[in-house]
Design a protein around this motif. Sequence first.
Motif, PDB file in Angstrom:
ATOM      1  N   PRO A  32      -3.782  34.984 -27.970  1.00 30.75           N
ATOM      2  CA  PRO A  32      -3.508  36.105 -28.804  1.00 30.75           C
ATOM      3  C   PRO A  32      -2.447  37.521 -27.669  1.00 30.75           C
ATOM      4  CG  PRO A  32      -5.121  35.310 -29.942  1.00 30.75           C
ATOM      5  CD  PRO A  32      -5.922  34.907 -29.597  1.00 30.75           C
ATOM      6  N   ALA A  33      -4.067  38.347 -26.792  1.00 27.44           N
ATOM      7  CA  ALA A  33      -3.888  39.188 -26.575  1.00 27.44           C
ATOM      8  C   ALA A  33      -2.905  39.091 -25.368  1.00 27.44           C
ATOM      9  CB  ALA A  33      -4.967  40.157 -26.086  1.00 27.44           C
ATOM     10  N   LEU A  34      -3.374  37.875 -24.891  1.00 26.07           N
ATOM     11  CA  LEU A  34      -2.666  37.871 -23.542  1.00 26.07           C
ATOM     12  C   LEU A  34      -1.304  37.250 -23.667  1.00 26.07           C
ATOM     13  CD1 LEU A  34      -2.088  36.774 -20.209  1.00 26.07           C
ATOM     14  CD2 LEU A  34      -3.125  34.906 -20.960  1.00 26.07           C
ATOM     15  N   ARG A  35      -1.197  35.922 -24.872  1.00 34.01           N
ATOM     16  CA  ARG A  35       0.203  35.771 -25.344  1.00 34.01           C
ATOM     17  C   ARG A  35       1.784  37.680 -25.459  1.00 34.01           C
ATOM     18  NH1 ARG A  35      -0.246  33.530 -31.359  1.00 34.01           N
ATOM     19  NH2 ARG A  35      -0.539  36.167 -31.293  1.00 34.01           N
ATOM     20  N   ASP A  36       0.493  37.916 -26.370  1.00 37.18           N
ATOM     21  CA  ASP A  36       1.549  38.824 -27.069  1.00 37.18           C
ATOM     22  C   ASP A  36       1.888  39.971 -25.325  1.00 37.18           C
ATOM     23  OD1 ASP A  36       2.112  37.882 -29.554  1.00 37.18           O
ATOM     24  OD2 ASP A  36      -0.092  39.246 -30.338  1.00 37.18           O
ATOM     25  N   ARG A  37       1.471  39.872 -24.458  1.00 32.61           N
ATOM     26  CA  ARG A  37       1.849  41.706 -23.294  1.00 32.61           C
ATOM     27  C   ARG A  37       2.991  40.142 -22.882  1.00 32.61           C
ATOM     28  NH1 ARG A  37      -2.770  41.959 -19.242  1.00 32.61           N
ATOM     29  NH2 ARG A  37      -1.511  42.754 -18.333  1.00 32.61           N
ATOM     30  N   VAL A  38       2.573  38.309 -22.484  1.00 33.13           N
ATOM     31  CA  VAL A  38       3.756  38.184 -21.735  1.00 33.13           C
ATOM     32  C   VAL A  38       5.157  38.081 -22.247  1.00 33.13           C
ATOM     33  CG1 VAL A  38       4.368  35.908 -20.605  1.00 33.13           C
ATOM     34  CG2 VAL A  38       2.066  36.894 -20.708  1.00 33.13           C
TER      35      VAL A  38
END
Length: 418
Positions: A271-277
């Motif tokens: 989720p953290a990676l998803r939200d960064r992108v």
Amino acid sequence: MTPTDLPDDLLAPEAVADPAAVAAVLREHDPVHWSPTHRSWLLTRYDDIVAAFRNPALSSDRVRPVLARREGRGPSAEHRVLSLISDWMVVSDPPAHTRLRRLAGGAFKQQQIAAMGERIQALVDELVDAFLTTGPGDLVAGVAYPLPATVIAEMLGAPRADRDRFREWSDELALVAFGTGGEARADRHARALRGLEEMAAYFRDLVADRRRDPAGDMLSAMIAGESTGPGDEEGLTDDELVGMCALLLFAGHETTTNAIANAVRLLTADPALRDRVAADPDLVAPAVEEALRLQGPIKVLVRWVVADHDLRGRTIRAGERVQLVLPGANRDPERFRDPDVLDLHRERNQHLAFGRGIHACIGAQLARLETRHAVGTVLRRLPGLRVTAEPDWIPTLASRAAGSLPVTFDAAPVGGRR
């Protein structure tokens, strides 16, 4: 661990579920591995596969030898299917390949592909609008399939309404082209033949129409392509144009559908990676490249051996087959630092998802463009996007394809069209 103890079947359930893990075992213990199951050599190291792409002892002309072995067996659906695809560009070597690629290349000039960005974004927004209306569901059916199918239909000058016919034809051909696992389908060549013949008739009519009335589409560009070599004075023949259209349809939407679905699955797992992108458009391109490296749309490329040669102490003989196992190369720790990590700041990400050399995918830039627009948009417009069940991986040798990708997202979408 001896070679006989190693995983041998790339269509075994564990290999279909996680091809990279199986490739890693082979890469570590026997990177040039003879597979009795597939009756071929499996290469899994990056350097070996890069070398294989330029090795003249390994031929892409891999359909005609199979046809030759079938001589005298009488007519069959399998023989007819192989005959129809034996002259396709991807299964040809120079000089035939050189000529076909040159004449088709005018339709894939980089500036022309880049100029399609605005249209592709409009199509993505239209599909996401519909997906938002219907609610959570299958992202393959809602976005990942219809986007490239619509793009390739428009590029070929075919009516958008025909895209479902395209999928039927492509699915039938995939039964043969990608090598099916699971329960054997005795009728797969018969089904593929019906699809190929229907597709050929369709494109023959389209070619005739474009010869009479050229338009601003890819097919018209290929018809008008300049001939610069001996024997090319008349450009592509009708049969060559039909074959090129069939190849572009099959490869153009199948590969990109898989790339989009696989990238979304990878990026939403964290989720953290998803939200960064989702929050930073500049991260979409490197995220897509890492997804292509980690979970590319193609697992295996096949070569036919035309001359004996040695590799890592093994003698590979003419008449054998070599399978280039891309998940092994793209996660090779000798080439990539922390190879199993999705690193948005990875330098020199020279993965092999689209091949290398003269047979590198001619539509790679288009596939990248579509995947970037699709992935960036769904992450931005479907907040909290997450996969709700493991994909139903289609058991094929060559393709990393999810039959569906069930997803959900937060109830109140934010953002909107650009």
